[in-house]
Design a protein around this motif. Structure first.
Motif, PDB file in Angstrom:
ATOM      1  N   UNK A 243       0.825  -1.203   0.000  1.00 26.06           N
ATOM      2  CA  UNK A 243       0.000   0.000   0.000  1.00 26.06           C
ATOM      3  C   UNK A 243       0.865   1.260   0.000  1.00 26.06           C
ATOM      4  N   UNK A 244       1.967   1.224   0.706  1.00 24.49           N
ATOM      5  CA  UNK A 244       2.870   2.383   0.704  1.00 24.49           C
ATOM      6  C   UNK A 244       3.499   2.564  -0.678  1.00 24.49           C
ATOM      7  N   UNK A 245       3.859   1.455  -1.329  1.00 24.69           N
ATOM      8  CA  UNK A 245       4.393   1.538  -2.692  1.00 24.69           C
ATOM      9  C   UNK A 245       3.379   2.216  -3.613  1.00 24.69           C
ATOM     10  N   UNK A 246       2.134   1.793  -3.544  1.00 29.80           N
ATOM     11  CA  UNK A 246       1.110   2.395  -4.401  1.00 29.80           C
ATOM     12  C   UNK A 246       0.913   3.871  -4.076  1.00 29.80           C
ATOM     13  N   UNK A 247       1.013   4.225  -2.803  1.00 35.74           N
ATOM     14  CA  UNK A 247       0.872   5.635  -2.417  1.00 35.74           C
ATOM     15  C   UNK A 247       2.030   6.465  -2.945  1.00 35.74           C
TER      16      UNK A 247
END
Length: 398
Positions: A243-247
């Motif tokens: 999720x952090x990667x996508x953010x």
């Protein structure tokens, strides 16, 4: 000569195969119990493929991977094309070999199998190096299990945390670059129009960039690099939060579908080291990441290890004192690897340029030149990709 190689990564296995083919007796020791790689892709430029062809493995490696038609730089948010470097048949015509992308484990497997065919039993797994004794006429090592081995030459191909390097020059402290890379292998449907386009894609934006390429028709290697103020661990397989990667890459719509498929990314803190002043001492020498670790922004880390192994085999005498050949190996190889280290470092800055005017000034001339004269763009890379196996130019190693 009797030659010991510490490390069964790409550099160590390539060196072992090249040395066996020259007639030397080789023993490779590897602390891992099996040659299992954390999922990762890699790029092999024509310079690396020329060496692998000289070792009789060109077709096997090419068949295991993909041959991208081009390297394309794009704006991360708009997906607008900035620059395209032709590869495919154009690379074969100009540099004598294809540009190949493949799974790292596939390359390691091909090298290991070829070594076993050439010299059965040359690779010993589950062997940990405990001590090194440098002697005037050779090197002796002791393993963690207490076994002793002696050889005419020791090659340290044991990577960025090289134990052999520490015994030669002492431990060093790497510099954190401020870059942290996300890595993932992502399964795709090749027919999906939302999949990243074939070829090697570099997607650029302020303080971040991503690289995508296929290592199998339905498998994409993703490396996404962001900036961070501090990092303590020099690892390349630390677990990350999808999720952090996508953010981090929100708004990069051309990559959204790919990022949505990422489940368990890994994180890799990028550290840098200055070029070393020597790669050898007595009857021991370093190759690959053990002596010239490089940032991934030129995709030449594996290629330089492959070149090292081939070049060292070409320079070593069959008998006698190897030290003059080790000195020549360093003198011929260090300028090339240092240049690549510097260019990779520079690319890491350019890819993350955050000033729109500076970005425009950097990209527009490149794009126009590529569109009007693709041969001129390819000519900029002759020094890197051309020259034959191991960077051989007229019998001299580059």
């Amino acid at each position: 000569m009797r030659i010991l190689i510490a490390g069964a990564g790409i550099a160590g296995l390539a060196a072992a195969l090249a040395l066996v083919r020259k007639g030397h007796a080789v023993q490779v020791i590897e602390q891992a119990a099996a040659l299992e790689e954390v999922g990762a892709g890699l790029q092999l430029g024509p310079n690396a493929m020329c060496v692998l062809a000289a070792l009789g493995l060109g077709e096997a490696v090419a068949s295991a991977g993909q041959a991208p038609a081009a390297i394309t730089l794009r704006d991360g948010r708009s997906a607008r094309e900035i620059l395209k470097v032709p590869l495919g048949e154009a690379a074969k015509r100009r540099w004598g070999a294809a540009y190949v992308t493949l799974h790292r484990a596939d390359l390691v497997g091909i090298l290991a199998e070829a070594l076993e065919r050439a010299q059965p039993g040359a690779l010993a797994l589950g062997v940990t190096l405990a001590a090194i004794d440098h002697r005037p006429d050779g090197v002796a090592i002791t393993t963690a299990s207490g076994d002793a081995h002696s050889a005419d030459l020791l090659i340290g191909a044991d990577g960025i945390r090289s134990q052999v390097r520490d015994t030669l020059v002492g431990p060093d402290t790497p510099r954190f670059t401020g870059h942290v890379a996300w890595r993932a292998l992502v399964r795709i449907d090749p027919a999906d129009p939302a999949a990243p386009p074939p070829g090697v894609g570099a997607w650029l934006g302020p303080r971040r960039h991503a690289v995508t390429y296929r290592i199998r028709p339905d498998l994409v290697n993703l490396v996404a690099v962001t900036e961070q103020a501090d990092w303590r661990e020099e690892g390349w397989n630390l677990p990350g939060d999808a999720d952090r990667l996508r953010a981090d890459f929100a708004g990069w719509n051309a990559l959204t579908r790919l990022l949505d498929r990422v489940e368990h990314p890994l994180r890799w803190a990028l550290h840098d080291r200055k070029p070393m002043r020597a790669w050898h001492k007595g009857r021991a020498v370093l190759i690959g990441d053990a002596c010239h670790p490089m940032l991934p922004f030129l995709a030449q880390g594996a290629a330089m290890g492959i070149e090292d192994g081939f070049a060292l085999a070409e320079l070593l005498p069959m008998t006698g004192d190897p030290e003059p050949a080790l000195a020549r190996f360093f003198a011929l190889r260090q300028p090339r690897t240092a240049r690549i280290q510097a260019m990779a470092r520079s690319n890491g800055v350019d890819f993350h340029e955050g000033n729109p005017l500076a970005t425009l000034a950097m990209r527009l001339p490149l794009g126009r030149a590529a569109a009007s004269r693709p041969d001129a763009v390819m000519a900029r890379w002759d020094w890197l990709y051309g020259g034959g196996p191991g960077g051989l130019h007229g019998g001299k190693l580059a």
